[in-house]
Design a protein around this motif. Structure first.
Motif, PDB file in Angstrom:
ATOM      1  N   ARG A  68       0.819  -1.225   0.000  1.00  0.00           N
ATOM      2  CA  ARG A  68       0.000   0.000   0.000  1.00  0.00           C
ATOM      3  C   ARG A  68       0.854   1.277   0.000  1.00  0.00           C
ATOM      4  N   THR A  69       1.584   1.459  -1.090  1.00  0.00           N
ATOM      5  CA  THR A  69       2.448   2.633  -1.214  1.00  0.00           C
ATOM      6  C   THR A  69       1.824   3.674  -2.132  1.00  0.00           C
ATOM      7  N   VAL A  70       0.521   3.888  -1.995  1.00  0.00           N
ATOM      8  CA  VAL A  70      -0.185   4.795  -2.898  1.00  0.00           C
ATOM      9  C   VAL A  70       0.216   6.250  -2.695  1.00  0.00           C
ATOM     10  N   HIS A  71       0.830   6.584  -1.563  1.00  0.00           N
ATOM     11  CA  HIS A  71       1.220   7.960  -1.294  1.00  0.00           C
ATOM     12  C   HIS A  71       2.656   8.262  -1.733  1.00  0.00           C
ATOM     13  N   LEU A  72       3.329   7.272  -2.296  1.00  0.00           N
ATOM     14  CA  LEU A  72       4.681   7.492  -2.782  1.00  0.00           C
ATOM     15  C   LEU A  72       4.655   7.874  -4.257  1.00  0.00           C
ATOM     16  N   ASP A  73       5.805   8.311  -4.757  1.00  0.00           N
ATOM     17  CA  ASP A  73       5.935   8.712  -6.153  1.00  0.00           C
ATOM     18  C   ASP A  73       5.928   7.457  -7.025  1.00  0.00           C
ATOM     19  N   GLN A  74       4.846   7.232  -7.759  1.00  0.00           N
ATOM     20  CA  GLN A  74       4.705   6.010  -8.535  1.00  0.00           C
ATOM     21  C   GLN A  74       5.717   5.929  -9.672  1.00  0.00           C
ATOM     22  N   ASP A  75       6.057   7.041 -10.270  1.00  0.00           N
ATOM     23  CA  ASP A  75       7.035   7.031 -11.359  1.00  0.00           C
ATOM     24  C   ASP A  75       8.392   6.550 -10.844  1.00  0.00           C
ATOM     25  N   ARG A  76       8.793   7.023  -9.679  1.00  0.00           N
ATOM     26  CA  ARG A  76      10.088   6.612  -9.132  1.00  0.00           C
ATOM     27  C   ARG A  76      10.068   5.152  -8.697  1.00  0.00           C
ATOM     28  N   LEU A  77       8.937   4.703  -8.140  1.00  0.00           N
ATOM     29  CA  LEU A  77       8.848   3.299  -7.735  1.00  0.00           C
ATOM     30  C   LEU A  77       8.964   2.379  -8.942  1.00  0.00           C
ATOM     31  N   LEU A  78       8.223   2.695  -9.996  1.00  0.00           N
ATOM     32  CA  LEU A  78       8.192   1.821 -11.163  1.00  0.00           C
ATOM     33  C   LEU A  78       9.466   1.897 -11.999  1.00  0.00           C
ATOM     34  N   ALA A  79      10.304   2.870 -11.717  1.00  0.00           N
ATOM     35  CA  ALA A  79      11.592   2.980 -12.412  1.00  0.00           C
ATOM     36  C   ALA A  79      12.701   2.230 -11.687  1.00  0.00           C
ATOM     37  N   LEU A  80      12.406   1.701 -10.495  1.00  0.00           N
ATOM     38  CA  LEU A  80      13.433   0.998  -9.730  1.00  0.00           C
ATOM     39  C   LEU A  80      13.855  -0.278 -10.439  1.00  0.00           C
ATOM     40  N   PRO A  81      15.138  -0.644 -10.338  1.00  0.00           N
ATOM     41  CA  PRO A  81      15.625  -1.855 -11.015  1.00  0.00           C
ATOM     42  C   PRO A  81      15.181  -3.119 -10.290  1.00  0.00           C
ATOM     43  N   ALA A  82      14.224  -3.818 -10.861  1.00  0.00           N
ATOM     44  CA  ALA A  82      13.740  -5.084 -10.310  1.00  0.00           C
ATOM     45  C   ALA A  82      13.067  -5.849 -11.436  1.00  0.00           C
ATOM     46  N   ALA A  83      13.184  -7.175 -11.398  1.00  0.00           N
ATOM     47  CA  ALA A  83      12.584  -7.988 -12.458  1.00  0.00           C
ATOM     48  C   ALA A  83      11.067  -7.953 -12.376  1.00  0.00           C
ATOM     49  N   VAL A  84      10.535  -7.885 -11.145  1.00  0.00           N
ATOM     50  CA  VAL A  84       9.089  -7.896 -10.943  1.00  0.00           C
ATOM     51  C   VAL A  84       8.729  -6.808  -9.942  1.00  0.00           C
ATOM     52  N   ARG A  85       7.680  -6.043 -10.259  1.00  0.00           N
ATOM     53  CA  ARG A  85       7.209  -4.975  -9.365  1.00  0.00           C
ATOM     54  C   ARG A  85       5.769  -5.270  -8.974  1.00  0.00           C
ATOM     55  N   VAL A  86       5.544  -5.410  -7.662  1.00  0.00           N
ATOM     56  CA  VAL A  86       4.257  -5.859  -7.142  1.00  0.00           C
ATOM     57  C   VAL A  86       3.691  -4.815  -6.195  1.00  0.00           C
ATOM     58  N   HIS A  87       2.395  -4.516  -6.363  1.00  0.00           N
ATOM     59  CA  HIS A  87       1.714  -3.649  -5.398  1.00  0.00           C
ATOM     60  C   HIS A  87       0.636  -4.452  -4.687  1.00  0.00           C
ATOM     61  N   TYR A  88       0.637  -4.359  -3.342  1.00  0.00           N
ATOM     62  CA  TYR A  88      -0.311  -5.111  -2.502  1.00  0.00           C
ATOM     63  C   TYR A  88      -1.198  -4.115  -1.781  1.00  0.00           C
ATOM     64  N   SER A  89      -2.521  -4.338  -1.876  1.00  0.00           N
ATOM     65  CA  SER A  89      -3.475  -3.510  -1.137  1.00  0.00           C
ATOM     66  C   SER A  89      -4.231  -4.380  -0.153  1.00  0.00           C
ATOM     67  N   PRO A  90      -4.172  -4.057   1.159  1.00  0.00           N
ATOM     68  CA  PRO A  90      -4.898  -4.854   2.152  1.00  0.00           C
ATOM     69  C   PRO A  90      -6.378  -4.499   2.233  1.00  0.00           C
ATOM     70  N   ASP A  91      -6.808  -3.467   1.513  1.00  0.00           N
ATOM     71  CA  ASP A  91      -8.194  -3.008   1.601  1.00  0.00           C
ATOM     72  C   ASP A  91      -8.774  -2.815   0.206  1.00  0.00           C
ATOM     73  N   ASP A  92     -10.046  -2.503   0.161  1.00  0.00           N
ATOM     74  CA  ASP A  92     -10.815  -2.380  -1.077  1.00  0.00           C
ATOM     75  C   ASP A  92     -10.214  -1.297  -1.980  1.00  0.00           C
ATOM     76  N   VAL A  93      -9.731  -1.698  -3.143  1.00  0.00           N
ATOM     77  CA  VAL A  93      -9.100  -0.739  -4.050  1.00  0.00           C
ATOM     78  C   VAL A  93     -10.129   0.106  -4.803  1.00  0.00           C
ATOM     79  N   ALA A  94     -11.418  -0.190  -4.620  1.00  0.00           N
ATOM     80  CA  ALA A  94     -12.447   0.673  -5.195  1.00  0.00           C
ATOM     81  C   ALA A  94     -12.852   1.779  -4.237  1.00  0.00           C
ATOM     82  N   ASN A  95     -12.384   1.708  -3.007  1.00  0.00           N
ATOM     83  CA  ASN A  95     -12.642   2.741  -2.017  1.00  0.00           C
ATOM     84  C   ASN A  95     -11.630   3.872  -2.229  1.00  0.00           C
TER      85      ASN A  95
END
Length: 334
Positions: free
Chosen positions: A84-111
């Motif tokens: 649940r890193t929705v408050h971080l800079d998404q562009d910088r997160l997705l630019a990080l060097p990693a083979a797989v990038r996963v986002h986990y939400s513990p709550d309703d993502v439609a909320n």
């Protein structure tokens, strides 16, 4: 795998439990604590900045991203796991060097409370989006998510386990969880009925005048092992859901029975599938049904304890710890 794990790393947080689950599953895990951005300390400058409607403090956000960038450079992760890193800079997160990038939400993502415009703008660019709400899977696909995975919530055996009571006080019924509008009247009505035989613990309850007017025992938030200590003093542990998240199960679904407490929860298809009503838990749909359950638990304490133990055995045996979720996630990725 080498996993760079971003999440709120305070004692009792689900993110810390998930990180430890990956470690227990055999992975090399490096955790970067996102709490300074997600949950700034009360009355601190970042907290005031957020309360003024300006968003997250840019200087705190910049410092956190510098630490994340340095960790990624030195650690060279195979997987970036963001809890649940929705408050971080998404562009910088997705630019990080990693083979797989996963986002986990513990709550309703439609909320809307659980997302940000910044996150939604880049949601489709995550390799995998994980949700604990089954109804989110088609909704995420509709929003364009590349891959989705539904996993149940979990418990942490390091914290959620039977403990000896720390107080001579025993309560017929209790609820451990945050005060919410959809729970306030329900819990207050129960407190009027059960009075000193009821415990209500969690953030916000002491600010409810009608609840304070009852003789129920009120307390603040309890996390980690303190949660299990609270459960040990409660005969019937209420598992109440969050209507804003359209919950059909919650973390308490697993934490209460794992801690040895009698699970008394709202009747849903997931609750009915996870525990057998009448032998491993008690489920209710109406206040009248709940009243009958609580009367039974109070007059038949030995039977209630036996039921709680059967519930604990079922939850543990069926593999609902965070290490089990970590294995589900890595199997899906592989």
């Amino acid at each position: 795998m080498r996993i760079l794990f971003l999440g709120d790393d305070w004692v009792g947080s689900n993110a810390r439990s998930m990180a430890d689950g990956f470690r227990e599953a055999g992975h090399d895990v490096l955790v970067i604590d996102t709490t300074p951005v997600a949950l700034p300390g009360r009355l601190t400058p970042p907290w005031v900045y957020a309360k003024l409607g300006r968003g997250r403090a840019p200087w705190v956000l910049a410092d956190l991203h510098r630490r994340i960038d340095a960790a990624a450079r030195d650690f060279r992760p195979d997987m970036l796991f963001c809890f649940r890193t929705v408050h971080l800079d998404q562009d910088r997160l997705l630019a990080l060097p990693a083979a797989v990038r996963v986002h986990y939400s513990p709550d309703d993502v439609a909320n809307p409370y659980n997302t940000t415009p910044e996150y939604l703008r880049r949601e489709r660019d995550w390799d995998l989006v994980i949700t604990t709400k089954e109804h989110n899977v088609p909704e995420l696909a509709e929003r364009g998510a590349r891959e989705t995975l539904f996993v149940l919530s979990a418990y942490d055996p390091a914290w959620h386990r039977p403990t000896a009571r720390r107080s001579p006080q025993e309560f017929t019924v209790g609820f451990v969880g945050a005060c919410r509008p959809d729970r306030r009247d329900f819990v207050t009505d129960l407190a009027r009925i059960h009075g000193a035989r009821m415990a209500v613990l969690g953030p916000g309850w002491r600010r409810v005048p009608a609840l304070r007017a009852t003789s129920a025992h009120l307390g603040g938030a309890v996390y980690g092992e303190e949660f299990s200590n609270a459960v040990a003093s409660i005969g019937a542990n209420l598992v109440l859901l969050n209507s804003d998240n359209r919950d059909t199960h919650t973390c308490r679904t697993f934490e209460v029975p794992a801690a040895g407490g009698l699970f008394v929860g709202e009747r849903t298809h997931e609750h009915a599938r996870l525990l057998d009503d009448g032998t491993e838990c008690r489920l209710f749909s109406t206040p009248e049904e709940l009243a009958e359950i609580l009367a039974w638990a109070e007059t038949e304490p030995d039977k209630a304890r036996d039921m709680a133990e059967r519930g604990r055995v079922r939850i543990v045996a069926d593999g609902h710890a965070y290490v089990d979720r970590a294995r589900e996630i890595t199997a899906a990725i592989r």
